[in-house]
Design a protein around this motif. Structure first.
Motif, mmCIF file in Angstrom:
data_model
loop_
_atom_site.group_PDB
_atom_site.id
_atom_site.type_symbol
_atom_site.label_atom_id
_atom_site.label_comp_id
_atom_site.label_asym_id
_atom_site.label_seq_id
_atom_site.Cartn_x
_atom_site.Cartn_y
_atom_site.Cartn_z
ATOM 1 N N ASN A 283 0.202 10.534 -9.050
ATOM 2 C CA ASN A 283 -0.106 10.956 -10.392
ATOM 3 C C ASN A 283 0.062 9.559 -10.967
ATOM 4 O O ASN A 283 0.605 8.626 -10.627
ATOM 5 C CB ASN A 283 1.167 12.115 -10.800
ATOM 6 N N SER A 284 -0.599 9.408 -12.292
ATOM 7 C CA SER A 284 -0.518 8.122 -13.129
ATOM 8 C C SER A 284 0.658 7.573 -13.464
ATOM 9 O O SER A 284 1.010 6.388 -13.903
ATOM 10 C CB SER A 284 -1.574 8.422 -14.084
ATOM 11 N N ALA A 285 1.766 8.556 -13.649
ATOM 12 C CA ALA A 285 2.955 8.065 -14.163
ATOM 13 C C ALA A 285 3.754 7.439 -13.334
ATOM 14 O O ALA A 285 4.697 6.386 -13.599
ATOM 15 C CB ALA A 285 3.684 9.412 -14.695
ATOM 16 N N THR A 286 3.645 7.722 -11.870
ATOM 17 C CA THR A 286 4.409 6.929 -10.832
ATOM 18 C C THR A 286 3.732 6.112 -9.936
ATOM 19 O O THR A 286 4.258 5.356 -9.100
ATOM 20 C CB THR A 286 5.169 7.913 -9.912
ATOM 21 N N SER A 287 2.323 5.916 -9.921
ATOM 22 C CA SER A 287 1.351 5.305 -8.900
ATOM 23 C C SER A 287 1.768 3.868 -9.264
ATOM 24 O O SER A 287 1.453 3.582 -10.190
ATOM 25 C CB SER A 287 0.090 5.857 -9.110
ATOM 26 N N ARG A 288 1.539 2.994 -8.132
ATOM 27 C CA ARG A 288 1.565 1.645 -7.979
ATOM 28 C C ARG A 288 0.145 1.139 -8.176
ATOM 29 O O ARG A 288 -0.809 1.889 -7.676
ATOM 30 C CB ARG A 288 2.063 1.138 -6.960
ATOM 31 N N ASP A 289 -0.219 0.001 -8.686
ATOM 32 C CA ASP A 289 -1.568 -0.588 -8.532
ATOM 33 C C ASP A 289 -1.611 -1.197 -7.323
ATOM 34 O O ASP A 289 -1.602 -2.504 -7.102
ATOM 35 C CB ASP A 289 -1.818 -1.472 -9.796
ATOM 36 N N VAL A 290 -1.729 -0.327 -6.151
ATOM 37 C CA VAL A 290 -1.943 -0.883 -4.665
ATOM 38 C C VAL A 290 -2.709 -0.106 -4.159
ATOM 39 O O VAL A 290 -3.241 1.026 -4.517
ATOM 40 C CB VAL A 290 -0.595 -1.034 -3.997
ATOM 41 N N ARG B 152 -9.227 11.978 -4.691
ATOM 42 C CA ARG B 152 -10.370 10.731 -4.593
ATOM 43 C C ARG B 152 -10.323 10.161 -6.037
ATOM 44 O O ARG B 152 -10.606 8.864 -6.189
ATOM 45 C CB ARG B 152 -11.502 11.043 -4.010
ATOM 46 N N GLY B 153 -10.433 10.785 -7.013
ATOM 47 C CA GLY B 153 -10.572 10.585 -8.428
ATOM 48 C C GLY B 153 -9.178 9.696 -8.963
ATOM 49 O O GLY B 153 -9.486 8.789 -9.759
ATOM 50 N N GLN B 154 -8.114 9.773 -8.247
ATOM 51 C CA GLN B 154 -7.171 8.977 -8.498
ATOM 52 C C GLN B 154 -6.927 7.603 -7.654
ATOM 53 O O GLN B 154 -5.998 6.804 -7.646
ATOM 54 C CB GLN B 154 -5.840 9.630 -8.135
ATOM 55 N N GLY B 155 -8.373 7.360 -6.959
ATOM 56 C CA GLY B 155 -8.408 6.210 -6.553
ATOM 57 C C GLY B 155 -7.998 6.228 -5.004
ATOM 58 O O GLY B 155 -7.570 5.078 -4.304
ATOM 59 N N ALA C 32 0.934 -1.196 0.128
ATOM 60 C CA ALA C 32 0.135 0.013 -0.040
ATOM 61 C C ALA C 32 0.989 1.285 0.167
ATOM 62 O O ALA C 32 1.956 1.033 0.358
ATOM 63 C CB ALA C 32 -0.805 0.233 1.124
ATOM 64 N N ASP C 33 0.338 2.349 -0.677
ATOM 65 C CA ASP C 33 1.045 3.593 -0.563
ATOM 66 C C ASP C 33 0.190 4.499 0.319
ATOM 67 O O ASP C 33 -1.002 4.985 0.085
ATOM 68 C CB ASP C 33 1.185 4.188 -2.023
ATOM 69 N N ILE C 34 0.916 5.052 1.452
ATOM 70 C CA ILE C 34 0.177 5.905 2.399
ATOM 71 C C ILE C 34 0.967 7.217 2.678
ATOM 72 O O ILE C 34 2.047 7.430 2.891
ATOM 73 C CB ILE C 34 0.075 5.192 3.568
ATOM 74 N N VAL C 35 0.156 8.291 2.504
ATOM 75 C CA VAL C 35 0.806 9.818 2.713
ATOM 76 C C VAL C 35 0.060 10.401 3.752
ATOM 77 O O VAL C 35 -1.178 10.639 3.801
ATOM 78 C CB VAL C 35 0.445 10.471 1.245
ATOM 79 N N GLY D 186 6.604 -3.377 10.245
ATOM 80 C CA GLY D 186 7.152 -4.713 9.729
ATOM 81 C C GLY D 186 6.943 -4.903 8.350
ATOM 82 O O GLY D 186 7.632 -5.659 7.877
ATOM 83 N N TYR D 187 6.134 -4.295 7.736
ATOM 84 C CA TYR D 187 5.831 -4.336 6.181
ATOM 85 C C TYR D 187 6.249 -3.290 5.451
ATOM 86 O O TYR D 187 5.932 -3.544 4.137
ATOM 87 C CB TYR D 187 4.312 -4.465 5.944
ATOM 88 N N VAL D 188 7.174 -2.311 5.923
ATOM 89 C CA VAL D 188 7.438 -1.293 5.126
ATOM 90 C C VAL D 188 8.652 -1.894 4.156
ATOM 91 O O VAL D 188 9.447 -2.435 4.718
ATOM 92 C CB VAL D 188 7.987 -0.107 5.999
ATOM 93 N N GLY D 189 8.644 -1.665 2.995
ATOM 94 C CA GLY D 189 9.606 -2.007 1.976
ATOM 95 C C GLY D 189 9.403 -1.469 0.641
ATOM 96 O O GLY D 189 8.155 -1.043 0.386
ATOM 97 N N GLN D 190 10.292 -1.764 -0.176
ATOM 98 C CA GLN D 190 10.094 -1.084 -1.484
ATOM 99 C C GLN D 190 8.865 -1.882 -2.254
ATOM 100 O O GLN D 190 8.082 -1.202 -2.874
ATOM 101 C CB GLN D 190 11.446 -1.737 -2.349
ATOM 102 N N THR D 191 8.579 -3.156 -2.174
ATOM 103 C CA THR D 191 7.437 -3.744 -2.693
ATOM 104 C C THR D 191 6.356 -3.815 -1.644
ATOM 105 O O THR D 191 5.334 -4.505 -1.882
ATOM 106 C CB THR D 191 7.749 -5.297 -3.186
ATOM 107 N N GLY D 192 6.248 -3.398 -0.499
ATOM 108 C CA GLY D 192 5.360 -3.430 0.545
ATOM 109 C C GLY D 192 4.601 -2.163 0.917
ATOM 110 O O GLY D 192 4.069 -1.726 0.059
ATOM 111 N N ILE D 193 4.603 -1.907 2.093
ATOM 112 C CA ILE D 193 4.000 -0.546 2.454
ATOM 113 C C ILE D 193 5.140 0.422 2.599
ATOM 114 O O ILE D 193 6.287 0.360 2.804
ATOM 115 C CB ILE D 193 3.611 -0.591 4.000
ATOM 116 N N ARG D 194 4.354 1.401 1.835
ATOM 117 C CA ARG D 194 5.563 2.661 1.443
ATOM 118 C C ARG D 194 4.760 3.922 2.039
ATOM 119 O O ARG D 194 3.627 4.149 1.884
ATOM 120 C CB ARG D 194 5.954 3.014 0.049
ATOM 121 N N PHE D 195 5.514 5.043 3.049
ATOM 122 C CA PHE D 195 4.800 6.046 3.520
ATOM 123 C C PHE D 195 5.633 7.120 2.952
ATOM 124 O O PHE D 195 6.821 7.066 2.612
ATOM 125 C CB PHE D 195 5.201 6.128 4.964
ATOM 126 N N GLY D 196 4.709 8.130 2.707
ATOM 127 C CA GLY D 196 5.325 9.744 2.261
ATOM 128 C C GLY D 196 4.520 10.408 3.291
ATOM 129 O O GLY D 196 3.700 10.371 4.166
#
Length: 471
Positions: A188-195, A219-222, A93-96, A126-136
């Motif tokens: 943004n659509s160029a960098t966003s992951r499908d998570v 919200r329109g970006q999902g 997941a990506d969380i900001v 415990g799930y933070v990582g490149q392919t796991g949970i990412r925070f900004g």
């Protein structure tokens, strides 16, 4: 004495009712993982929830929703891990965090905000990582400042340390610009992951720019948008920003010191939004058996039986009740005490007033169960035997007996019967007075007289007398 409901998720008790955090106005709602709706905070005892506004008593709400939870096949964990809050079965997941850094917050309150952010991130660390949970994180005021991006901290320990080290920004409150910045630079659509994508707004005031357009774009970006408001935050604006239904994604507390109390509410929902299952240490028994050991006109001393498990402390709350038995929320007071403490003295209270006392257990990463009781402070003694000893054409002579407690003097009000309170005449009399004569009165007129003893921090009921001058 009323036993309060557990503030965290139970496998067999789920609620989707709108409830309140203690006597503060906290908007709660069902968790949004469809197959398992987690239990939200429910600290108001039965009989103290607000009527007529859609607020259900905790017991009935839990009973009603439990039936529907069973029908859905609830996914609560079979074996919780005690003593720790954890978000299990999370993949990515990506969380900001979008954090208000305006001048109305201040450095001390910003520490509370950072503590809240750490509390949100810790169960996911415990799930933070490149392919796991990412925070900004973005802090905004007049401008928006990137605190860290999705790729800055890919280790949970480093992430929590970075949040704790954030520097307060200061400035105005441009929430709309902050929302747009997050939409343009993080999702943004160029960098966003499908998570799963989540944004968590934390603000203490009304925005000085428009939020509707930027919020719609995000919200329109999902992106699932949570809006957490504190103190002077505009609840209508929070609802405009948050995902739909807005009541499920908005939370509010009236003071910064109460912000951490939202963690058991917001944390499980963010966990569910990231696809996980929230596990907590809530199964320990809470404090119980509040007993009042002494009371005076301005003091209540009480004790309680301790909670089970690794208690880190207790929050003690006390608030006066109105004549109808409803908490006067503006006068709620709260103190945190150590885990070893079993007694507490509430001081500087109103005399002759019912108080609702609540003891809430605290654990290292969560809030436990609570217990509540009601007690009345003693009434202060007033002057006694106020009576008329002589009536003249233009005067009335009075005598009385002094109160038994130490006091500072008297306030005496008088005026023709039926006269508005704002037009009454007033005298100040020394504490050693037991007699006085009212002069300059009208003949053949009935006067209403009230004598108030003056105490240091409280007020006693007045002694009253109706007396008529001679015709």
């Amino acid at each position: 004495m009323e036993k309060l409901l557990s503030p965290l998720a139970r496998c067999h008790h789920h609620t989707q009712a709108t409830e309140m955090l203690t006597v503060q106005q906290v908007h709660t709602a069902e968790a949004y993982k469809p197959e398992c709706k987690e239990r939200s905070l429910s600290w108001i005892p039965k009989g103290y929830t607000e009527g007529g506004g859609g607020h259900a008593t905790g017991g009935q709400a839990a009973e009603d929703v439990n039936k529907s939870a069973v029908q859905r096949g609830c996914c609560c964990p079979r074996a919780p891990v005690w003593g720790v809050d954890r978000c299990n079965n999370v993949h990515a997941a990506d969380i900001v965090f979008l954090v208000d850094g305006s001048s109305s917050i201040g450095k001390n309150n910003f520490l509370q905000v950072k503590s809240f952010m750490v509390g949100i991130a810790k169960p996911l660390a415990g799930y933070v990582g490149q392919t796991g949970i990412r925070f900004g994180a973005v802090q905004y005021s007049d401008t928006s400042r990137v605190e860290f991006t999705f790729t800055t901290y890919l280790n949970g320990t480093e992430l929590l340390s970075a949040i704790a080290a954030l520097n307060y920004k200061n400035g105005n409150t441009r929430t709309g610009a902050g929302l747009k910045f997050v939409a343009d630079n993080f999702f943004n659509s160029a960098t966003s992951r499908d998570v799963p994508k989540i944004a968590i707004l934390i603000t203490d005031g009304k925005s000085q720019d428009s939020v509707q357009g930027p919020a719609q774009k995000l919200r329109g970006q999902g992106v699932v948008v949570f809006a957490v408001g504190i103190k002077s935050a505009d609840k209508n604006e929070l609802a405009l920003i948050a995902s739909e239904p807005s009541r499920d994604f908005t939370s509010f507390v009236g003071e910064f010191k109460l912000l951490s109390g939202l963690l058991p509410l917001v944390g499980p929902r963010i966990c569910s939004g990231a696809g996980g299952v929230y596990i907590s240490d809530e199964a320990f028994s809470g404090p119980s058996n509040i007993q009042f050991v002494s009371q005076t006109s301005d003091l209540l001393r009480f004790r309680w039986s301790p909670a089970g498990g690794p208690v880190s402390g207790y929050v003690v709350q006390y608030t006066p009740l109105s004549g109808l038995g409803q908490p006067i929320t503006a006068e709620l007071r709260q103190e945190t005490v150590s885990a070893s403490q079993r007694t507490f003295t509430a001081r500087e209270l109103r005399s002759g007033t019912d108080y609702l006392v609540t003891v809430i257990s605290q654990y290292p990463n969560s809030v436990g169960e609570s217990t509540s009781a009601k007690q009345r402070t003693r009434s202060l003694p007033g002057a006694s035997s106020l009576r008329l000893v002589r009536a003249g054409f233009f005067s009335l002579s009075l005598v009385w007996e002094r109160p038994s407690s130490s006091f500072q003097g008297y306030r005496l009000t008088f005026g023709p019967r039926g006269q508005a309170a704002s037009r009454l005449l007033e005298l100040s009399l020394p504490a050693d007075s037991t007699t006085t004569t009212l002069t300059g009165l009208q003949p053949d007129t009935e006067y209403a007289i009230s004598l108030y003893p003056l105490f240091a921090r409280n007020a006693a009921s007045p002694s009253t007398l109706a007396a008529r001058t001679r015709e």
